[in-house]
Design a protein around this motif. Structure first.
Motif, PDB file in Angstrom:
ATOM      1  N   HIS A  16       0.525 -56.062 -60.853  1.00 38.86           N
ATOM      2  CA  HIS A  16       1.582 -55.547 -59.978  1.00 38.86           C
ATOM      3  C   HIS A  16       2.190 -56.730 -59.242  1.00 38.86           C
ATOM      4  CE1 HIS A  16       3.700 -53.446 -56.838  1.00 38.86           C
ATOM      5  NE2 HIS A  16       2.814 -53.792 -55.899  1.00 38.86           N
ATOM      6  N   ASN A  17       3.504 -56.938 -59.397  1.00 32.29           N
ATOM      7  CA  ASN A  17       4.165 -58.145 -58.928  1.00 32.29           C
ATOM      8  C   ASN A  17       4.982 -57.867 -57.662  1.00 32.29           C
ATOM      9  OD1 ASN A  17       5.377 -60.621 -58.630  1.00 32.29           O
ATOM     10  ND2 ASN A  17       6.668 -60.467 -60.460  1.00 32.29           N
ATOM     11  N   THR A  18       4.545 -58.454 -56.558  1.00 29.82           N
ATOM     12  CA  THR A  18       5.271 -58.298 -55.292  1.00 29.82           C
ATOM     13  C   THR A  18       6.208 -59.469 -55.023  1.00 29.82           C
ATOM     14  OG1 THR A  18       3.347 -59.252 -54.168  1.00 29.82           O
ATOM     15  CG2 THR A  18       3.516 -56.852 -54.203  1.00 29.82           C
ATOM     16  N   GLY A  19       6.367 -60.351 -55.992  1.00 36.01           N
ATOM     17  CA  GLY A  19       7.263 -61.481 -55.807  1.00 36.01           C
ATOM     18  C   GLY A  19       6.690 -62.505 -54.853  1.00 36.01           C
ATOM     19  N   ASN A  20       7.568 -63.355 -54.305  1.00 35.79           N
ATOM     20  CA  ASN A  20       7.094 -64.343 -53.334  1.00 35.79           C
ATOM     21  C   ASN A  20       7.696 -64.052 -51.973  1.00 35.79           C
ATOM     22  OD1 ASN A  20       9.723 -65.236 -53.551  1.00 35.79           O
ATOM     23  ND2 ASN A  20       9.222 -67.075 -54.722  1.00 35.79           N
ATOM     24  N   GLY A  21       7.054 -64.546 -50.961  1.00 33.11           N
ATOM     25  CA  GLY A  21       7.521 -64.316 -49.600  1.00 33.11           C
ATOM     26  C   GLY A  21       6.546 -64.909 -48.612  1.00 33.11           C
ATOM     27  N   ALA A  22       7.001 -65.119 -47.400  1.00 30.10           N
ATOM     28  CA  ALA A  22       6.138 -65.631 -46.345  1.00 30.10           C
ATOM     29  C   ALA A  22       5.563 -64.455 -45.577  1.00 30.10           C
ATOM     30  CB  ALA A  22       6.928 -66.544 -45.416  1.00 30.10           C
ATOM     31  N   LEU A  23       4.219 -64.309 -45.583  1.00 33.28           N
ATOM     32  CA  LEU A  23       3.548 -63.125 -45.074  1.00 33.28           C
ATOM     33  C   LEU A  23       4.098 -61.906 -45.797  1.00 33.28           C
ATOM     34  CD1 LEU A  23       3.202 -63.948 -41.258  1.00 33.28           C
ATOM     35  CD2 LEU A  23       1.483 -64.147 -43.038  1.00 33.28           C
ATOM     36  N   SER A  24       4.964 -61.131 -45.145  1.00 33.89           N
ATOM     37  CA  SER A  24       5.481 -59.929 -45.810  1.00 33.89           C
ATOM     38  C   SER A  24       6.992 -59.984 -46.008  1.00 33.89           C
ATOM     39  CB  SER A  24       5.127 -58.687 -44.984  1.00 33.89           C
ATOM     40  OG  SER A  24       5.718 -58.756 -43.700  1.00 33.89           O
ATOM     41  N   LEU A  25       7.637 -61.089 -45.608  1.00 34.18           N
ATOM     42  CA  LEU A  25       9.097 -61.162 -45.687  1.00 34.18           C
ATOM     43  C   LEU A  25       9.540 -61.917 -46.938  1.00 34.18           C
ATOM     44  CD1 LEU A  25      10.043 -61.963 -41.979  1.00 34.18           C
ATOM     45  CD2 LEU A  25      10.100 -59.750 -43.144  1.00 34.18           C
ATOM     46  N   PRO A  26      10.650 -61.486 -47.549  1.00 34.35           N
ATOM     47  CA  PRO A  26      11.166 -62.193 -48.718  1.00 34.35           C
ATOM     48  C   PRO A  26      11.745 -63.542 -48.317  1.00 34.35           C
ATOM     49  CG  PRO A  26      12.707 -60.483 -48.028  1.00 34.35           C
ATOM     50  CD  PRO A  26      11.467 -60.310 -47.191  1.00 34.35           C
ATOM     51  N   PRO A  27      11.784 -64.507 -49.231  1.00 33.24           N
ATOM     52  CA  PRO A  27      12.336 -65.818 -48.907  1.00 33.24           C
ATOM     53  C   PRO A  27      13.848 -65.752 -48.746  1.00 33.24           C
ATOM     54  CG  PRO A  27      11.828 -65.688 -51.234  1.00 33.24           C
ATOM     55  CD  PRO A  27      11.315 -64.423 -50.614  1.00 33.24           C
ATOM     56  N   GLU A  86      12.697 -45.965 -61.464  1.00 39.92           N
ATOM     57  CA  GLU A  86      13.945 -46.673 -61.744  1.00 39.92           C
ATOM     58  C   GLU A  86      13.880 -48.132 -61.289  1.00 39.92           C
ATOM     59  OE1 GLU A  86      16.922 -44.352 -59.816  1.00 39.92           O
ATOM     60  OE2 GLU A  86      16.969 -42.797 -61.390  1.00 39.92           O
ATOM     61  N   LEU A  87      13.340 -48.383 -60.104  1.00 39.31           N
ATOM     62  CA  LEU A  87      13.206 -49.751 -59.622  1.00 39.31           C
ATOM     63  C   LEU A  87      12.276 -50.553 -60.530  1.00 39.31           C
ATOM     64  CD1 LEU A  87      12.878 -49.207 -55.753  1.00 39.31           C
ATOM     65  CD2 LEU A  87      14.834 -50.158 -56.986  1.00 39.31           C
ATOM     66  N   SER A  88      11.238 -49.910 -61.014  1.00 38.30           N
ATOM     67  CA  SER A  88      10.296 -50.572 -61.908  1.00 38.30           C
ATOM     68  C   SER A  88      10.979 -50.973 -63.213  1.00 38.30           C
ATOM     69  CB  SER A  88       9.114 -49.642 -62.184  1.00 38.30           C
ATOM     70  OG  SER A  88       8.194 -50.226 -63.081  1.00 38.30           O
ATOM     71  N   GLU A  89      11.849 -50.142 -63.705  1.00 42.19           N
ATOM     72  CA  GLU A  89      12.577 -50.456 -64.944  1.00 42.19           C
ATOM     73  C   GLU A  89      13.547 -51.605 -64.724  1.00 42.19           C
ATOM     74  OE1 GLU A  89      14.445 -47.081 -66.658  1.00 42.19           O
ATOM     75  OE2 GLU A  89      12.573 -46.203 -67.392  1.00 42.19           O
ATOM     76  N   TYR A  92      12.836 -55.100 -60.031  1.00 38.25           N
ATOM     77  CA  TYR A  92      12.605 -55.536 -58.654  1.00 38.25           C
ATOM     78  C   TYR A  92      13.347 -54.613 -57.702  1.00 38.25           C
ATOM     79  CZ  TYR A  92      11.816 -58.446 -54.579  1.00 38.25           C
ATOM     80  OH  TYR A  92      11.405 -58.893 -53.361  1.00 38.25           O
ATOM     81  N   GLY A  93      12.740 -54.363 -56.539  1.00 43.07           N
ATOM     82  CA  GLY A  93      13.399 -53.559 -55.523  1.00 43.07           C
ATOM     83  C   GLY A  93      12.402 -53.147 -54.455  1.00 43.07           C
ATOM     84  N   ASP A  94      12.919 -52.512 -53.416  1.00 41.98           N
ATOM     85  CA  ASP A  94      12.100 -52.031 -52.309  1.00 41.98           C
ATOM     86  C   ASP A  94      12.190 -50.516 -52.286  1.00 41.98           C
ATOM     87  OD1 ASP A  94      10.853 -51.441 -49.892  1.00 41.98           O
ATOM     88  OD2 ASP A  94      11.621 -53.228 -48.906  1.00 41.98           O
ATOM     89  N   ALA A  95      11.047 -49.850 -52.380  1.00 36.51           N
ATOM     90  CA  ALA A  95      11.008 -48.390 -52.424  1.00 36.51           C
ATOM     91  C   ALA A  95      10.984 -47.777 -51.028  1.00 36.51           C
ATOM     92  CB  ALA A  95       9.791 -47.922 -53.220  1.00 36.51           C
ATOM     93  N   LEU A 100       7.401 -53.195 -52.121  1.00 38.91           N
ATOM     94  CA  LEU A 100       8.050 -53.904 -53.213  1.00 38.91           C
ATOM     95  C   LEU A 100       7.597 -53.400 -54.578  1.00 38.91           C
ATOM     96  CD1 LEU A 100       8.000 -57.542 -51.791  1.00 38.91           C
ATOM     97  CD2 LEU A 100       9.818 -55.830 -51.655  1.00 38.91           C
ATOM     98  N   VAL A 101       8.571 -53.318 -55.474  1.00 39.75           N
ATOM     99  CA  VAL A 101       8.347 -52.841 -56.838  1.00 39.75           C
ATOM    100  C   VAL A 101       8.743 -53.944 -57.797  1.00 39.75           C
ATOM    101  CG1 VAL A 101       8.974 -51.097 -58.552  1.00 39.75           C
ATOM    102  CG2 VAL A 101       8.867 -50.477 -56.113  1.00 39.75           C
ATOM    103  N   GLY A 102       7.872 -54.258 -58.730  1.00 41.04           N
ATOM    104  CA  GLY A 102       8.173 -55.235 -59.763  1.00 41.04           C
ATOM    105  C   GLY A 102       8.243 -54.558 -61.121  1.00 41.04           C
ATOM    106  N   LYS A 103       8.471 -55.343 -62.143  1.00 44.03           N
ATOM    107  CA  LYS A 103       8.527 -54.807 -63.509  1.00 44.03           C
ATOM    108  C   LYS A 103       7.180 -54.186 -63.876  1.00 44.03           C
ATOM    109  CE  LYS A 103      10.953 -54.451 -67.384  1.00 44.03           C
ATOM    110  NZ  LYS A 103      12.249 -53.737 -67.425  1.00 44.03           N
ATOM    111  N   GLY A 104       7.183 -52.913 -64.230  1.00 45.68           N
ATOM    112  CA  GLY A 104       5.957 -52.230 -64.622  1.00 45.68           C
ATOM    113  C   GLY A 104       5.150 -51.671 -63.467  1.00 45.68           C
ATOM    114  N   SER A 105       5.647 -51.828 -62.233  1.00 43.07           N
ATOM    115  CA  SER A 105       4.874 -51.364 -61.072  1.00 43.07           C
ATOM    116  C   SER A 105       4.703 -49.848 -61.063  1.00 43.07           C
ATOM    117  CB  SER A 105       5.543 -51.806 -59.764  1.00 43.07           C
ATOM    118  OG  SER A 105       5.420 -53.200 -59.579  1.00 43.07           O
ATOM    119  N   TYR A 106       5.658 -49.129 -61.622  1.00 42.62           N
ATOM    120  CA  TYR A 106       5.556 -47.662 -61.652  1.00 42.62           C
ATOM    121  C   TYR A 106       4.315 -47.234 -62.422  1.00 42.62           C
ATOM    122  CZ  TYR A 106       6.678 -42.848 -63.066  1.00 42.62           C
ATOM    123  OH  TYR A 106       6.625 -41.493 -63.314  1.00 42.62           O
TER     124      TYR A 106
END
Length: 369
Positions: A16-27, A86-89, A92-95, A100-106
């Protein structure tokens, strides 16, 4: 006493891919890209420590299956489930709010909720005495129609509702010791007298405005929602005092047939998203008390589902101590970070007693203390 303890995980959980970010915030802006707090390393290192210590060999392996849409819809709205898909497809996105939703997160989130269900079934059908479900993404912040705080589907809430509907369990106790309030789980059962929800959390950490002592339930569910907000700096002694003063006596009166634990080890003393002082031994002590309650009321049946915990170095030792206690198996693993002698975490302070007293007072018209 040795117990047959199930351990559930799947490699997919670590993908499950939450991307990168500092603590919980996106870069972006002034925030340099970093490793996101909710990354797989805490969970993977916990699993690795179980294997390295030999404890994994003492556990009964459980393989998760994906939760059905019917199971997910026991709590979540159809429109929200579709949004996650839909975001998983897209990839990337925020539900919702930091969900955070990455590819395949659903698909992984379905397997996470299904893992909680699988663990509950294994305990209830006698395959194991108790079980630890190392699921990811976590779930306790997820509301019916939006995600929050890294959580997509509310694993524990879904498993509890599944157990009520399909396993015909009348009384379920959910204890949430994550440092953050389990708002989504609270919402799921706020009207429900059959599911007792108790949350121990750092006051006003996350989410803001939730987890107050006066939030005790509505209608038939009044009195079956117990919030125990604790001041920053509360450690082993404070948590154990809260459990002895409130959790244990209420459990004796409620008499649960199944116990579920939202096991967030972010109340540890090294967590970057919390300000508490619980050590690995503190989690061991809390687990031991819950084993006593489970043995007393529900033939030892309880399931711990992994929630938060963001110290990659320390979460594995806290979680390992929990599983050792659940299984009754001892290994050579010692806490390498904490010398328990004369630690301030093992002393309870007046301010902590006052917070616990306030929580107890809020519940005194519903339960006998």
């Amino acid at each position: 006493m040795k117990r047959r303890t199930g351990f559930l995980y799947d490699e997919s959980y670590f993908w499950h891919n939450t991307g990168n970010g500092a603590l919980s915030l996106p870069p972006g802006g002034w925030i340099q890209p970093d490793i996101h707090s909710e990354n797989p390393e805490t969970k993977r290192r916990f699993k690795n420590l179980l294997e390295r210590s030999g404890l994994m060999d003492q556990l009964y392996p459980l393989k998760p299956r994906p939760a059905s849409l019917d199971a997910i819809q026991l709590f979540h709205k159809k429109e929200y489930i579709e949004k996650v898909r839909e975001l998983s497809e897209i990839g990337y996105g925020d539900a919702g709010d930091e969900a955070l939703v990455g590819k395949g997160s659903y698909e992984i989130a379905l397997l996470s909720a299904g893992g909680a269900i699988t663990a509950v079934e294994a305990v209830m059908n006698g395959k194991v005495d108790n079980a630890y479900a190392l699921v990811r993404p976590p779930g306790h912040h997820a509301e019916a129609d939006f995600g929050m705080g890294f959580c997509l589907f509310n694993n524990v809430a879904i498993a509890a509702k599944y157990a009520r509907k399909y396993l015909h369990i009348e009384r379920i106790l959910i204890l949430d010791w994550d440092v953050h309030h389990g708002n989504g789980t609270e919402s799921a059962f706020y009207h429900d007298p059959h599911t007792l929800f108790i949350s121990l959390h750092q006051e006003e950490n996350y989410p803001s405005g939730r987890g107050k002592v006066e939030d005790t339930g509505i209608g038939n569910g009044e009195g079956y929602n117990i919030n125990i907000p604790l001041p920053a700096g509360t450690g082993n002694a404070g948590y154990l005092h809260a459990m002895q003063e409130i959790v244990a006596p209420v459990a004796d009166q409620f008499k649960p047939q199944l116990i579920l634990i939202s096991a967030g080890q972010d109340s540890s003393m090294f967590d970057p998203l919390g300000r508490m002082m619980v050590t690995a031994d503190g989690f061991r002590q809390m687990t031991d008390l819950m084993i006593e309650i489970a043995d007393k009321h529900c033939q030892g049946r309880f399931v711990a589902c992994h929630e938060g915990g963001y110290s990659t170095a320390y979460v594995p030792f806290c979680s390992h101590a929990i599983v050792e206690e659940m299984s009754g198996s001892k290994t050579d693993v010692k806490d390498p970070f904490v010398d328990e002698k004369n630690m301030p975490t093992n002393k309870i302070y007046d301010i902590q007693k006052e917070y616990i007293h306030q929580a107890k007072e809020a519940q005194s018209k519903y339960w006998n203390f």
